[in-house]
Write an enzyme that holds these catalytic residues in place. Structure first.
Site, PDB file in Angstrom:
ATOM      1  CG  ASP A 119      -2.145   0.841   1.071  1.00 44.04           C
ATOM      2  OD1 ASP A 119      -2.562   1.067  -0.069  1.00 44.04           O
ATOM      3  OD2 ASP A 119      -2.690   1.276   2.091  1.00 44.04           O
ATOM      4  CD  GLU A 153      -2.590   2.916  -3.054  1.00 42.12           C
ATOM      5  OE1 GLU A 153      -3.265   3.945  -3.245  1.00 42.12           O
ATOM      6  OE2 GLU A 153      -1.837   2.769  -2.083  1.00 42.12           O
TER       7      GLU A 153
END
Length: 241
Positions: A119, A153
């Protein structure tokens, strides 16, 4: 303290303070009192627990500048906390890097993982990924895991920014958010010219790595970009017809 000069107390304590490049400051009745202490909330009923492994409770392992208030300010994006009390680790610190490599390696071996999604790439400096990713690949090689996939991401429409994390032995791939913005939004949603699609494809070999990473998945990042087709997923069970 009072924010308007009156004697009214507006804030007694703040566990998610706004960004301050100096570091979060404490307050007394006389005003600022220097760097504020870092405390931990232990309330499992609201999903707030003490750091684990316990070494992550070291206050020197955190940037302690407060939560991001301006997502367009890259300093805040890299060094600020996430709203909601998620404290930003000082990933430049060698002990922090080593601890994160150990933690991720532990879960790869314990859960027999073949890859993972990482993330918020853009909230961590490139130098961290340039050390972290090769170290994870090396740990995987030691336990016989080949082609371990790491994709990240970076929630942003900037194609060059997203792609920048696929060079210099960093992640194998990224979630292709620039396609979401430039194709799905610009062309399909807002009726912009289809040349937006052509421009995005033409930029791929410039903005993304074209060479496989050492001990990576064996393919260049340009060939393994990750797309979301839908956020809704349905898992078939024995009760499904």
């Amino acid at each position: 303290y009072s924010t308007d000069g009156s004697d009214t107390v507006d804030i007694v304590t703040e566990w998610d303070p706004a960004y301050d490049a100096r570091g979060i400051q404490g307050w007394t009745s006389l005003g600022e009192s220097g760097e504020a202490p870092l405390g931990w909330v232990d309330m499992p009923e609201i999903n707030r627990v003490l750091p684990n492994p316990p070494e992550f409770a070291n206050p020197d392992w955190y940037n302690r500048r407060g939560r991001v208030t301006d997502w367009g300010n890259f300093e805040q994006v890299v060094y600020g906390d996430f709203p909601g009390g998620l404290k930003d680790l000082k990933t430049e610190h060698p002990d922090v890097r080593a601890a994160l490599i150990d933690a991720f390696s532990y879960w790869i071996e314990t859960a027999n993982l073949d890859g993972f999604r990482i993330d918020t790439l853009k909230h961590v400096e490139h130098e961290f990924w340039q050390e972290f990713c090769p170290a994870i690949r090396e740990r995987c090689a030691l336990i016989g895991k080949e082609d371990f996939l790491m994709f990240g991401e970076s929630f942003d429409g900037d194609d060059a920014l997203i792609g920048s994390y696929t060079f210099d032995q960093e992640v194998d791939s990224v979630v292709y958010f620039s396609q979401k913005y430039q194709v799905y939004d610009d062309v399909f949603k807002y009726n912009q010219p289809t040349t937006r699609v052509q421009d995005l494809l033409a930029a791929r070999s410039t903005n993304f790595g074209t060479v496989p990473h050492d001990r990576g998945v064996g393919l260049p990042p340009t060939d393994v970009l990750i797309n979301f087709m839908d956020n809704a997923m349905k898992f078939k069970t024995q009760h499904d017809n």
